[in-house]
Design an enzyme around this catalytic site. Structure first.
Site, PDB file in Angstrom:
ATOM      1  N   LYS A 177      12.987 -86.719 -60.756  1.00  0.00           N
ATOM      2  CA  LYS A 177      12.548 -87.413 -62.043  1.00  0.00           C
ATOM      3  C   LYS A 177      12.862 -86.048 -62.956  1.00  0.00           C
ATOM      4  CE  LYS A 177       9.195 -86.946 -65.111  1.00  0.00           C
ATOM      5  NZ  LYS A 177      10.134 -87.030 -66.386  1.00  0.00           N
ATOM      6  N   GLY A 230       7.133 -77.000 -63.700  1.00  0.00           N
ATOM      7  CA  GLY A 230       6.614 -77.423 -64.849  1.00  0.00           C
ATOM      8  C   GLY A 230       5.543 -76.648 -65.476  1.00  0.00           C
ATOM      9  N   THR A 232       1.490 -75.288 -66.110  1.00  0.00           N
ATOM     10  CA  THR A 232       0.202 -75.197 -65.207  1.00  0.00           C
ATOM     11  C   THR A 232      -0.782 -76.480 -65.326  1.00  0.00           C
ATOM     12  OG1 THR A 232       0.594 -72.862 -65.068  1.00  0.00           O
ATOM     13  CG2 THR A 232      -1.755 -73.761 -64.730  1.00  0.00           C
ATOM     14  N   THR A 234       0.013 -79.582 -65.969  1.00  0.00           N
ATOM     15  CA  THR A 234       0.706 -80.832 -65.376  1.00  0.00           C
ATOM     16  C   THR A 234       0.460 -80.530 -63.923  1.00  0.00           C
ATOM     17  OG1 THR A 234       2.293 -80.783 -67.208  1.00  0.00           O
ATOM     18  CG2 THR A 234       2.616 -82.281 -65.342  1.00  0.00           C
ATOM     19  N   GLU A 252       5.863 -74.853 -58.928  1.00  0.00           N
ATOM     20  CA  GLU A 252       6.402 -73.860 -59.535  1.00  0.00           C
ATOM     21  C   GLU A 252       6.156 -73.722 -61.253  1.00  0.00           C
ATOM     22  OE1 GLU A 252       7.836 -70.972 -58.235  1.00  0.00           O
ATOM     23  OE2 GLU A 252       8.056 -71.986 -56.379  1.00  0.00           O
ATOM     24  N   CYS A 286      10.828 -69.658 -67.785  1.00  0.00           N
ATOM     25  CA  CYS A 286       9.573 -69.361 -67.314  1.00  0.00           C
ATOM     26  C   CYS A 286       9.541 -67.808 -67.209  1.00  0.00           C
ATOM     27  CB  CYS A 286       9.327 -70.374 -66.199  1.00  0.00           C
ATOM     28  SG  CYS A 286      10.410 -69.978 -64.821  1.00  0.00           S
ATOM     29  N   GLU A 389       0.682 -69.026 -72.546  1.00  0.00           N
ATOM     30  CA  GLU A 389       2.135 -69.240 -72.724  1.00  0.00           C
ATOM     31  C   GLU A 389       2.487 -70.018 -73.809  1.00  0.00           C
ATOM     32  OE1 GLU A 389       4.021 -72.032 -70.018  1.00  0.00           O
ATOM     33  OE2 GLU A 389       5.563 -70.529 -69.240  1.00  0.00           O
TER      34      GLU A 389
HETATM   35  P1  NAP Z   1       5.731 -80.196 -68.116  1.00  0.00           P
HETATM   36  O1  NAP Z   1       5.198 -80.648 -69.447  1.00  0.00           O
HETATM   37  O2  NAP Z   1       4.576 -79.820 -67.126  1.00  0.00           O
HETATM   38  O3  NAP Z   1       6.552 -81.161 -67.544  1.00  0.00           O
HETATM   39  C1  NAP Z   1       7.202 -80.915 -66.185  1.00  0.00           C
HETATM   40  C2  NAP Z   1       7.739 -82.142 -65.484  1.00  0.00           C
HETATM   41  O4  NAP Z   1       6.629 -82.964 -65.382  1.00  0.00           O
HETATM   42  C3  NAP Z   1       8.524 -83.222 -66.740  1.00  0.00           C
HETATM   43  O5  NAP Z   1       9.706 -83.841 -65.878  1.00  0.00           O
HETATM   44  C4  NAP Z   1       7.441 -83.943 -67.125  1.00  0.00           C
HETATM   45  O6  NAP Z   1       7.742 -85.178 -67.520  1.00  0.00           O
HETATM   46  C5  NAP Z   1       6.684 -84.167 -65.804  1.00  0.00           C
HETATM   47  N1  NAP Z   1       5.142 -84.937 -65.686  1.00  0.00           N
HETATM   48  C6  NAP Z   1       4.384 -84.780 -66.886  1.00  0.00           C
HETATM   49  N2  NAP Z   1       3.152 -85.267 -66.604  1.00  0.00           N
HETATM   50  C7  NAP Z   1       3.021 -85.596 -65.218  1.00  0.00           C
HETATM   51  C8  NAP Z   1       2.274 -86.195 -64.224  1.00  0.00           C
HETATM   52  N3  NAP Z   1       1.173 -86.615 -64.800  1.00  0.00           N
HETATM   53  N4  NAP Z   1       2.803 -86.137 -62.973  1.00  0.00           N
HETATM   54  C9  NAP Z   1       3.723 -85.868 -62.762  1.00  0.00           C
HETATM   55  N5  NAP Z   1       4.694 -85.377 -63.627  1.00  0.00           N
HETATM   56  C10 NAP Z   1       4.536 -85.512 -64.763  1.00  0.00           C
HETATM   57  O7  NAP Z   1       6.442 -78.848 -68.491  1.00  0.00           O
HETATM   58  P2  NAP Z   1       7.711 -78.740 -69.513  1.00  0.00           P
HETATM   59  O8  NAP Z   1       6.911 -78.917 -70.769  1.00  0.00           O
HETATM   60  O9  NAP Z   1       8.456 -79.832 -69.107  1.00  0.00           O
HETATM   61  O10 NAP Z   1       8.205 -77.257 -68.877  1.00  0.00           O
HETATM   62  C11 NAP Z   1       7.682 -76.348 -69.525  1.00  0.00           C
HETATM   63  C12 NAP Z   1       7.084 -75.389 -68.503  1.00  0.00           C
HETATM   64  O11 NAP Z   1       7.498 -75.342 -67.213  1.00  0.00           O
HETATM   65  C13 NAP Z   1       6.345 -73.999 -68.961  1.00  0.00           C
HETATM   66  O12 NAP Z   1       5.285 -74.038 -68.525  1.00  0.00           O
HETATM   67  C14 NAP Z   1       7.355 -73.171 -67.965  1.00  0.00           C
HETATM   68  O13 NAP Z   1       6.797 -71.871 -67.523  1.00  0.00           O
HETATM   69  C15 NAP Z   1       7.352 -73.960 -66.664  1.00  0.00           C
HETATM   70  N6  NAP Z   1       8.717 -73.592 -65.833  1.00  0.00           N
HETATM   71  C16 NAP Z   1       8.244 -73.046 -64.617  1.00  0.00           C
HETATM   72  C17 NAP Z   1       9.235 -72.675 -63.808  1.00  0.00           C
HETATM   73  C18 NAP Z   1       9.077 -71.746 -62.598  1.00  0.00           C
HETATM   74  O14 NAP Z   1       9.844 -71.696 -61.834  1.00  0.00           O
HETATM   75  N7  NAP Z   1       7.730 -71.429 -62.367  1.00  0.00           N
HETATM   76  C19 NAP Z   1      10.585 -72.667 -64.208  1.00  0.00           C
HETATM   77  C20 NAP Z   1      10.997 -73.484 -65.636  1.00  0.00           C
HETATM   78  C21 NAP Z   1       9.539 -73.903 -66.313  1.00  0.00           C
HETATM   79  P3  NAP Z   1       7.839 -85.511 -69.200  1.00  0.00           P
HETATM   80  O15 NAP Z   1       9.129 -84.507 -69.519  1.00  0.00           O
HETATM   81  O16 NAP Z   1       8.051 -86.812 -69.260  1.00  0.00           O
HETATM   82  O17 NAP Z   1       6.539 -84.694 -69.848  1.00  0.00           O
END
Ligand code: NAP
Length: 485
Positions: A177, A230, A232, A234, A252, A286, A389
């Protein structure tokens, strides 16, 4: 964009299909603020179909000889390379990042991910342990079944391929997804996988929102492995959903990464590196170093030169070749960035550069989500802007007086993803690297990646490690076979 791409569809059992509920969401181009395609607003019923396809495909794929799996993955690499321009453009339009960045980094690295795991599986080893005179043990590593792969919007194809490649290389089938904000490259990847001859049902992609599709994947009893990247917040929900079923989970998550510049560093290199680590992809990586700490004796010079260089970054239409800084991914994310810049001022910070959206970029981008590179000084280390963040083109710069003090600053945060240290003193580099609580410490560099090394975060930046052997281990189940002598 070709007309047939206007409506993205799910990829289930080797076919492009409409979502069961028939609902679609607008896919907005961040640079224009306008919808340019539609993405399925799928739900649990679509996940159910994907599970059925992945379950059916597992028996055949998990028994496909490794060399054949490897060959198909290498064909995927060839097709990614053939379609580089198309994929880079799709990534740029979807995310708002400069086309040059997508072309030079994101898409080539997605190809590298497939190549790495396609070849890694040809060279794996299995352990054997002899129990004196009693037994002979060997370890079988078998694919685990269906893997659920959930990724964010900032590096959409790169991060998804980082999960898909090891999962299917090891013989699992997968349900992915992507973020519904940036679905286009995952859609194009499905076309590539089909052309490469990946058997149907091995990779299934269900588009839609986190609450509807992501949650259905993590809750499904037949999806025993979850790899999530994604935020923290989520990540916590994903962990809660998976824990009662004892799923194998890799998380991650977010970061608030320290970037430490000592007075003995090569200052030109430190400034150039810090510029990249601050503002690459508009700060939406990230691993970006959003907390910059500079030793007091060089602090003023550093800030002056850094601000001068940052002010020269060209903010513009992501599709133009001269653009260094593109758009923020969404209106929600732009509002979050603005919120933190306002908060920084309330917390006593000084805006040394930026702090607002620019005047209109060009006619096409009049309603786009742009924000200027922003540098904030004078904030206490403990304030919210320095702890939380932001995930945008906003960094803080803070002076420090000695090594112990800056290590304290670096570690005084709930995140522990990555850090950078700039120094010419080799002993100091080793000493500081050992004491910083982050999963990666870069010394005199940033974002250098070797796919063999473990990748991941400490503390609230995640659980588990991806990359190299770690990923091959994650996506397989070790089984000890003990044979009596
Ligand atoms: P996010 O809101 O946590 O979303 C990540 C993914 O999870 C999206 O596909 C999202 O779908 C999905 N999701 C949302 N709610 C969910 C649930 N209840 N159950 C399962 N999946 C769910 O993160 P983001 O805003 O897309 O990305 C930014 C974050 O990612 C930042 O915090 C960044 O630091 C982190 N990140 C970490 C790394 C690493 O390697 N550590 C790499 C890149 C990014 P939707 O798009 O529909 O919300």
């Amino acid at each position: 964009m070709p007309a047939e791409l206007d409506k993205i569809r799910n990829f289930i059992d080797g076919q492009f299909v409409e979502p069961v509920g028939g609902r679609y969401l607008d896919n907005i181009e961040p640079a224009t603020g306008k919808a340019y395609s539609h993405v399925p607003d799928s739900d649990g019923r679509d996940v159910e179909l994907a599970v059925a396809a992945a379950e059916k495909a597992f028996a055949g794929w998990s028994h496909t000889p490794t060399a054949d799996r490897s060959r198909i993955l290498l064909r995927i690499v060839d097709l990614i390379e053939r379609d580089l321009e198309k994929l880079a453009r799709a990534e740029s339009v979807d995310t708002g990042k400069p086309l040059s960045l997508a072309r030079g980094l994101d898409i080539p690295r997605a190809g590298s991910n497939f190549r790495f795991f396609a070849t890694a599986i040809l060279h794996t080893e299995s352990e054997a342990h002899i129990t004196d005179g009693v037994a002979f043990n060997y370890t079988l590593r078998q694919p685990r079944g269906i893997a659920g792969l959930i990724s964010p919007w900032n590096l959409p194809l790169y991060l998804l391929s980082w999960k898909i490649a090891p999962a299917i290389a090891c013989g699992n089938t997968a349900i992915a997804k992507p973020s519904e904000l940036t679905p286009m490259t995952a859609y194009l990847l499905c076309e590539i996988c089909r052309e490469a001859g990946l058997p149907k049902g091995v990779l299934n992609v269900v588009h839609g929102t986190g609450p509807n599709v992501g949650a259905a994947i993590t809750a499904h009893s037949k999806i025993g492995t979850i790899s999530f990247t994604g935020g923290t917040v989520t990540g916590r929900k994903v962990a809660e959903s998976c824990a009662p079923m004892f799923k194998k989970v890799s998380l991650e998550l977010g970061g608030k990464n320290p970037n430490i510049v000592f007075a003995d560093a090569d200052q030109d290199a430190a400034i150039a590196g810090s510029l990249r680590s601050s503002f690459a992809n508009q700060g939406q990586v990230c691993l970006c170093g959003s907390r910059v700490f500079v030793e007091r004796s060089v602090y003023k010079d550093f800030v002056d030169h850094f601000v001068e260089k940052a002010s020269q970054l060209r903010l513009g239409d992501p599709l133009e070749a001269t653009t260094d800084q593109g758009a923020i991914v969404s209106k929600t994310q732009l509002d979050k960035v603005k919120f933190y810049v306002d908060l920084a001022q309330q917390e006593g910070g000084t805006i040394a550069l930026g702090g607002s959206s620019p005047e209109a970029i060009n006619e096409r981008c009049q309603s786009g989500y742009f924000f200027s590179p922003t540098v904030i000084t004078g904030l206490p280390v403990s304030c919210r802007v320095n702890r939380e963040e932001i995930f945008g083109p906003v960094i803080t710069i803070t002076p420090f007086d000695n090594e112990d003090e800056v290590i304290g600053y670096a570690n005084d945060n709930e995140y522990g993803l990555a850090s950078s240290v700039w120094t010419q003193n080799l002993n100091r580099a080793h000493r500081v690297a050992e004491r910083i609580h982050t999963g990666t410490v870069w010394v005199n560099c940033w974002l250098v990646r070797d796919l063999r090394v473990p990748f991941g975060g400490m503390k609230q930046s995640g659980v588990g490690r991806e990359g190299g052997d770690e990923a091959l281990r994650f996506f397989t189940e070790p089984k000890n076979v003990c044979i009596a002598k």
